[in-house]
Write a protein that holds these residues in place. Structure first.
Motif, PDB file in Angstrom:
ATOM      1  N   PRO A 196      10.087   4.589  -7.866  1.00 47.46           N
ATOM      2  CA  PRO A 196       9.775   6.017  -8.052  1.00 47.46           C
ATOM      3  C   PRO A 196      11.034   6.813  -8.374  1.00 47.46           C
ATOM      4  O   PRO A 196      12.006   6.773  -7.620  1.00 47.46           O
ATOM      5  N   TYR A 197      11.014   7.504  -9.471  1.00 49.72           N
ATOM      6  CA  TYR A 197      12.176   8.268  -9.915  1.00 49.72           C
ATOM      7  C   TYR A 197      11.709   9.499 -10.660  1.00 49.72           C
ATOM      8  O   TYR A 197      10.544   9.613 -11.040  1.00 49.72           O
ATOM      9  N   THR A 198      12.628  10.421 -10.873  1.00 45.67           N
ATOM     10  CA  THR A 198      12.338  11.632 -11.634  1.00 45.67           C
ATOM     11  C   THR A 198      12.879  11.471 -13.040  1.00 45.67           C
ATOM     12  O   THR A 198      14.079  11.265 -13.230  1.00 45.67           O
ATOM     13  N   PHE A 199      11.989  11.544 -14.024  1.00 52.41           N
ATOM     14  CA  PHE A 199      12.390  11.360 -15.420  1.00 52.41           C
ATOM     15  C   PHE A 199      13.173  12.579 -15.904  1.00 52.41           C
ATOM     16  O   PHE A 199      12.686  13.701 -15.843  1.00 52.41           O
ATOM     17  N   GLN A 200      14.393  12.321 -16.364  1.00 54.40           N
ATOM     18  CA  GLN A 200      15.232  13.369 -16.924  1.00 54.40           C
ATOM     19  C   GLN A 200      15.459  13.073 -18.406  1.00 54.40           C
ATOM     20  O   GLN A 200      16.174  12.136 -18.743  1.00 54.40           O
ATOM     21  N   PRO A 201      14.842  13.828 -19.307  1.00 51.71           N
ATOM     22  CA  PRO A 201      14.982  13.553 -20.738  1.00 51.71           C
ATOM     23  C   PRO A 201      16.443  13.624 -21.187  1.00 51.71           C
ATOM     24  O   PRO A 201      17.205  14.489 -20.758  1.00 51.71           O
ATOM     25  N   LYS A 202      16.821  12.689 -22.038  1.00 50.25           N
ATOM     26  CA  LYS A 202      18.184  12.666 -22.568  1.00 50.25           C
ATOM     27  C   LYS A 202      18.338  13.602 -23.758  1.00 50.25           C
ATOM     28  O   LYS A 202      19.461  13.976 -24.113  1.00 50.25           O
ATOM     29  N   TYR A 203      17.226  13.970 -24.389  1.00 53.49           N
ATOM     30  CA  TYR A 203      17.287  14.741 -25.630  1.00 53.49           C
ATOM     31  C   TYR A 203      16.480  16.031 -25.473  1.00 53.49           C
ATOM     32  O   TYR A 203      15.860  16.269 -24.441  1.00 53.49           O
ATOM     33  N   ASP A 204      16.509  16.837 -26.508  1.00 55.24           N
ATOM     34  CA  ASP A 204      15.781  18.112 -26.448  1.00 55.24           C
ATOM     35  C   ASP A 204      14.363  18.004 -26.977  1.00 55.24           C
ATOM     36  O   ASP A 204      13.598  18.970 -26.921  1.00 55.24           O
TER      37      ASP A 204
ATOM     38  N   THR B  38       2.251   6.889  -6.588  1.00 52.76           N
ATOM     39  CA  THR B  38       1.118   7.686  -7.070  1.00 52.76           C
ATOM     40  C   THR B  38       1.322   9.167  -6.782  1.00 52.76           C
ATOM     41  O   THR B  38       1.171  10.019  -7.671  1.00 52.76           O
ATOM     42  N   VAL B  39       1.680   9.488  -5.545  1.00 54.45           N
ATOM     43  CA  VAL B  39       1.847  10.891  -5.150  1.00 54.45           C
ATOM     44  C   VAL B  39       3.021  11.531  -5.886  1.00 54.45           C
ATOM     45  O   VAL B  39       2.912  12.673  -6.369  1.00 54.45           O
ATOM     46  N   LYS B  40       4.134  10.815  -5.979  1.00 53.96           N
ATOM     47  CA  LYS B  40       5.315  11.417  -6.614  1.00 53.96           C
ATOM     48  C   LYS B  40       5.074  11.695  -8.076  1.00 53.96           C
ATOM     49  O   LYS B  40       5.388  12.786  -8.575  1.00 53.96           O
TER      50      LYS B  40
ATOM     51  N   VAL C 216       1.782   9.029 -17.400  1.00 55.86           N
ATOM     52  CA  VAL C 216       1.422   7.628 -17.641  1.00 55.86           C
ATOM     53  C   VAL C 216       1.607   6.802 -16.369  1.00 55.86           C
ATOM     54  O   VAL C 216       0.746   5.988 -16.005  1.00 55.86           O
ATOM     55  N   LEU C 217       2.726   7.005 -15.672  1.00 57.43           N
ATOM     56  CA  LEU C 217       2.965   6.257 -14.444  1.00 57.43           C
ATOM     57  C   LEU C 217       1.961   6.633 -13.355  1.00 57.43           C
ATOM     58  O   LEU C 217       1.544   5.778 -12.565  1.00 57.43           O
ATOM     59  N   PHE C 218       1.564   7.895 -13.318  1.00 52.15           N
ATOM     60  CA  PHE C 218       0.517   8.288 -12.373  1.00 52.15           C
ATOM     61  C   PHE C 218      -0.782   7.552 -12.668  1.00 52.15           C
ATOM     62  O   PHE C 218      -1.449   7.057 -11.750  1.00 52.15           O
ATOM     63  N   CYS C 219      -1.161   7.465 -13.943  1.00 54.33           N
ATOM     64  CA  CYS C 219      -2.386   6.739 -14.317  1.00 54.33           C
ATOM     65  C   CYS C 219      -2.293   5.263 -13.933  1.00 54.33           C
ATOM     66  O   CYS C 219      -3.258   4.686 -13.401  1.00 54.33           O
ATOM     67  N   ILE C 220      -1.140   4.652 -14.189  1.00 51.30           N
ATOM     68  CA  ILE C 220      -0.950   3.238 -13.860  1.00 51.30           C
ATOM     69  C   ILE C 220      -1.081   3.008 -12.356  1.00 51.30           C
ATOM     70  O   ILE C 220      -1.807   2.114 -11.898  1.00 51.30           O
ATOM     71  N   TYR C 221      -0.391   3.832 -11.574  1.00 53.36           N
ATOM     72  CA  TYR C 221      -0.405   3.628 -10.126  1.00 53.36           C
ATOM     73  C   TYR C 221      -1.726   4.056  -9.503  1.00 53.36           C
ATOM     74  O   TYR C 221      -2.142   3.480  -8.480  1.00 53.36           O
ATOM     75  N   MET C 222      -2.392   5.035 -10.083  1.00 54.39           N
ATOM     76  CA  MET C 222      -3.712   5.413  -9.583  1.00 54.39           C
ATOM     77  C   MET C 222      -4.697   4.262  -9.781  1.00 54.39           C
ATOM     78  O   MET C 222      -5.528   3.977  -8.900  1.00 54.39           O
ATOM     79  N   THR C 223      -4.616   3.599 -10.921  1.00 55.43           N
ATOM     80  CA  THR C 223      -5.467   2.436 -11.170  1.00 55.43           C
ATOM     81  C   THR C 223      -5.155   1.314 -10.200  1.00 55.43           C
ATOM     82  O   THR C 223      -6.054   0.684  -9.624  1.00 55.43           O
TER      83      THR C 223
ATOM     84  N   GLY D  94       0.809  -1.213   0.000  1.00 54.57           N
ATOM     85  CA  GLY D  94       0.000   0.000   0.000  1.00 54.57           C
ATOM     86  C   GLY D  94       0.842   1.262   0.000  1.00 54.57           C
ATOM     87  O   GLY D  94       0.556   2.218  -0.735  1.00 54.57           O
ATOM     88  N   HIS D  95       1.897   1.288   0.814  1.00 51.62           N
ATOM     89  CA  HIS D  95       2.742   2.478   0.859  1.00 51.62           C
ATOM     90  C   HIS D  95       3.609   2.613  -0.395  1.00 51.62           C
ATOM     91  O   HIS D  95       3.912   3.735  -0.823  1.00 51.62           O
ATOM     92  N   TRP D  96       3.997   1.494  -0.980  1.00 47.91           N
ATOM     93  CA  TRP D  96       4.724   1.543  -2.267  1.00 47.91           C
ATOM     94  C   TRP D  96       3.834   2.154  -3.350  1.00 47.91           C
ATOM     95  O   TRP D  96       4.276   3.034  -4.106  1.00 47.91           O
ATOM     96  N   LEU D  97       2.589   1.737  -3.420  1.00 44.29           N
ATOM     97  CA  LEU D  97       1.655   2.313  -4.389  1.00 44.29           C
ATOM     98  C   LEU D  97       1.395   3.785  -4.088  1.00 44.29           C
ATOM     99  O   LEU D  97       1.336   4.615  -5.008  1.00 44.29           O
TER     100      LEU D  97
END
Length: 265
Positions: A248-256, A30-32, A107-114, A23-26
């Motif tokens: 849970p991680y912060t997505f950092q784009p590799k490209y512009d 979700t929050v992040k 997308v990850l928020f939608c997945i984890y919210m579900t 539950g806490h993993w989800l």
């Protein structure tokens, strides 16, 4: 508030620790991802500081609404009145555009919210009823949607709780079931777009072309479903993709976000 003390007092320690960890993993994911989806810029074309080469100018198009030269896959958002890199749509639920720089988090928020809605409803609904209705189970999972009237009368007439508590319990279960269905539909739709290597806007454009020309348009950025998922999350292997989804991680784009590999070239 209700279930953890109930499980602990009844000696259900395995269920207690399993639901506590999962539950806490989800919840953390979700929050992040929700916070990052609403707070990160989707990637506005106007913010790019890039001198265009002659080759770039051939691939770029002029937006007559915001008066900028935009790269492939960038489109204009009517609400933000700006062009967005790899624009998907403007989402009212996050009050932000969904674009190249925050699409992964959306997308990850939608997945984890579900997942968290399904987990809380399926894993806890029977025990929650046992607590509320004094060791009785009055309804099954989908009864609030299938048989609302008779169920409401049964709950109101229950002699161990007040009618307000019973009605609120049914209301919460109904709202959670409806929300779970809506978010699940959105998640499946987003996952299907990733699988096809498309955005929402590109799918609409393809359908419009198909309706007008009566021909099947080949998706320009579809490189196969495995490669499409790897490119969306910008990873090289399946294990890296799994880690990106689960941790849970912060997505950092590799490209512009201005250059994309297309099958049309």
């Amino acid at each position: 508030q209700h279930l953890f003390p109930y499980w602990w007092s009844h000696g259900l320690y395995k269920r207690f620790f399993f639901c506590f960890i999962v539950g806490h993993w989800l919840l953390i994911n979700t929050v992040k991802h929700y916070y990052l989806a609403i707070s990160k810029s989707p990637g506005f074309v106007a913010d790019l500081k890039k001198d265009l080469s002659p080759e770039d100018e051939l691939n770029y198009t002029k937006c007559f609404k915001c008066d900028v030269m935009r790269p492939p896959r960038a489109h204009h958002c009517k609400i933000c009145d700006k062009c967005v890199l790899r624009f998907d749509h403007h989402c009212p639920w996050i009050n932000n555009c969904v674009g190249y720089r925050n699409h992964v988090h959306f997308v990850l928020f939608c997945i984890y919210m579900t997942m968290i809605a399904a987990f809380s409803t399926i894993a806890g609904q029977q025990q929650f009823q046992l607590v509320i209705f004094h060791d009785q189970i009055l309804f099954r999972l989908f009864d609030p949607l299938i048989n609302p009237y008779n169920l409401t009368i049964t709950v109101i007439d229950h002699n161990t709780i007040g009618p307000i508590t019973g009605v609120l319990t049914l209301f919460l279960f109904t709202i959670n079931l409806v929300a779970m269905g809506l978010v699940l539909s959105l998640t499946i739709w987003q996952m299907s777009l990733i699988t096809k290597g498309q955005t929402c806007v590109e799918e609409k454009i393809d359908k419009s072309i198909m309706n007008n020309t009566k021909q099947q348009r080949r998706r320009s950025y579809d490189c196969g479903w495995r490669e499409n998922w790897k490119r969306f999350f910008e990873v090289q292997t399946g294990s890296q993709l799994l880690i990106r989804i689960l941790v849970p991680y912060t997505f950092q784009p590799k490209y512009d976000g201005t250059q994309w590999i297309s099958k049309d070239k």
